[in-house]
Scaffold this motif. Sequence first.
Motif, short mmCIF file in Angstrom:
data_model
loop_
_atom_site.label_atom_id
_atom_site.label_comp_id
_atom_site.label_asym_id
_atom_site.label_seq_id
_atom_site.Cartn_x
_atom_site.Cartn_y
_atom_site.Cartn_z
N ALA A 1 -7.59 11.61 -1.61
CA ALA A 1 -8.29 10.60 -0.81
C ALA A 1 -8.67 9.40 -1.68
O ALA A 1 -8.51 8.24 -1.27
CB ALA A 1 -9.53 11.21 -0.17
N ILE A 2 -9.15 9.68 -2.90
CA ILE A 2 -9.54 8.59 -3.80
C ILE A 2 -8.32 7.76 -4.18
O ILE A 2 -8.37 6.52 -4.22
CB ILE A 2 -10.23 9.16 -5.05
N THR B 1 0.83 -1.21 0.00
CA THR B 1 0.00 0.00 0.00
C THR B 1 0.86 1.25 0.00
O THR B 1 0.62 2.20 -0.76
CB THR B 1 -0.94 0.00 1.22
N ILE C 1 -7.39 5.56 -1.25
CA ILE C 1 -8.36 4.46 -1.10
C ILE C 1 -8.10 3.37 -2.12
O ILE C 1 -8.13 2.17 -1.81
CB ILE C 1 -9.79 5.01 -1.22
N CYS C 2 -7.83 3.78 -3.37
CA CYS C 2 -7.55 2.78 -4.43
C CYS C 2 -6.30 1.97 -4.10
O CYS C 2 -6.27 0.75 -4.31
CB CYS C 2 -7.39 3.48 -5.77
N CYS C 3 -5.27 2.63 -3.58
CA CYS C 3 -4.04 1.93 -3.22
C CYS C 3 -4.29 0.97 -2.04
O CYS C 3 -3.76 -0.15 -2.03
CB CYS C 3 -2.94 2.92 -2.85
N CYS C 4 -5.10 1.39 -1.09
CA CYS C 4 -5.45 0.51 0.04
C CYS C 4 -6.22 -0.71 -0.45
O CYS C 4 -5.98 -1.84 0.00
CB CYS C 4 -6.26 1.27 1.08
N VAL C 5 -7.16 -0.47 -1.36
CA VAL C 5 -7.93 -1.59 -1.93
C VAL C 5 -7.00 -2.55 -2.66
O VAL C 5 -7.16 -3.77 -2.60
CB VAL C 5 -9.03 -1.06 -2.87
N SER D 1 -1.04 3.26 8.56
CA SER D 1 -1.65 4.56 8.84
C SER D 1 -1.20 5.10 10.19
O SER D 1 -0.97 6.30 10.34
CB SER D 1 -3.18 4.41 8.81
N LEU E 1 -7.10 6.64 9.49
CA LEU E 1 -7.58 5.35 9.99
C LEU E 1 -6.84 4.91 11.23
O LEU E 1 -7.46 4.40 12.17
CB LEU E 1 -7.44 4.28 8.90
#
Length: 457
Positions: free
Chosen positions: A226-227, A211, A230-234, A369, A292
Amino acid sequence: MKKIFQSRIVSEFGTLLVLLLLFAYFTVATWRVIHPVTDEAAREVAGKISSQNSSARVLIAVRGGGGEQPFAEELKASLEQAGCHVIAVESGSPADFSATLQKLGEQNQTVHFIAATFEASANGVLRPEPGKAGDHTLPGLQQRHPSLAGATVVVPESYESSQFLTRGNVLNIANHISYTAIIAIGMTLVIITAGIDLSVGSLMAFAAVTTAWMIEHWGGAADATAIGMICCCVGGLGLCGLFGAFSGVMITAFRIPAFICTLGVMMIARGLAHTIAPRENISVDAAGFDWLGSQSTLFGVPNPVMLMILLFIGAHILMTRTTLGRYIYAVGGNAEAARLSGVPVKWVLIFVYALCGLLAGVAGIINASLFGNGNPRFGEGEELQVIAAVVVGGTSLAGGEGRILGTLIGALIIAVIYSGMNQTGVGEHMQKVVFGLLILAAVLLDQLKKRGLKQTT
């Protein structure tokens, strides 16, 4: 004895009773007199002084080292706001306090109050022991210098309390155990199917590293949106889920023992994490990435704890209210009988291992995080903590038996013991002894329950 282990109280509420007893024990064991040095205590002292003399001349005395400096700063601001005059703020040793008082006396400066912390006032100068008051102590200085004669020492009110049973400590316990408990959800499902997953600690590190790497190279690095984050976390979660699914396929399609298969995956994932991050870690400087792991959004409860609660609620519903949950229990009870009954055993096993890998990825992202980086050393030995939480929570290693909420209680038991032993001064090595005995006791209790059930049938 047999009736005790067969009783409904032990089987249904045994772990909860243990948790409550631990809370009670450590609450008593850490009960002591508290001498506050908080901002609130500073405002209390300022209010006490200003109510007696709104234009008082005050000397502030705290111990050196910086630990009591915030108290002194808040006290000074509160006194000045109330109209009092702060002569000086002395932060040092007893000799420093004595020298400051001597100097003020020689300069004939009036001192109405000496505002101090309890520890600073108990240094033998401001509050000397009976019969030991010399010329260097406050009583002796008051006799020699009329300007100090009326000086009164004021300290915050002490009170008795437990250092363990406080809101802050309870939240720290929950926050500390949150990522272990999240992984334990997946491990519970795996163990209920009579399996084991040793790869969760390595997958935790793998998720954190991948990530962080994706944010640095594809997400915009420090300018990541933020997007993008989020994509990298997914992406990191998806890779961990694929690792878990791979374990499930190897176990079901090729009948490789779960212990051996997940041991291999553990080594692969850890090796890849160190390969991706040849340095010690991959830093994430993107603003908001710490949301998070280290921030709170609702009632002051840390976000990892809120996520943990939501995941446990979802897992509890899955295992108690859905067909899939019944399938998982059936596979653990008797896989062949479940297959003959129409249960898709292989798909169930692939699902639980994939979910376990996915939740290990969630824990890894929480750690990334929290610390602001992806470290390939995250999660070392975490699999043992997770398995311990599941076993202590009442899930049988033989499969077919266990509860999600029991796992939550088991994780809390481990966290409570850690926190309690740290606060009562138990050493690190003795803590390991205690946890080893705890795991053995949990397994022994499970075996005694099974023997009791066999003897009744």
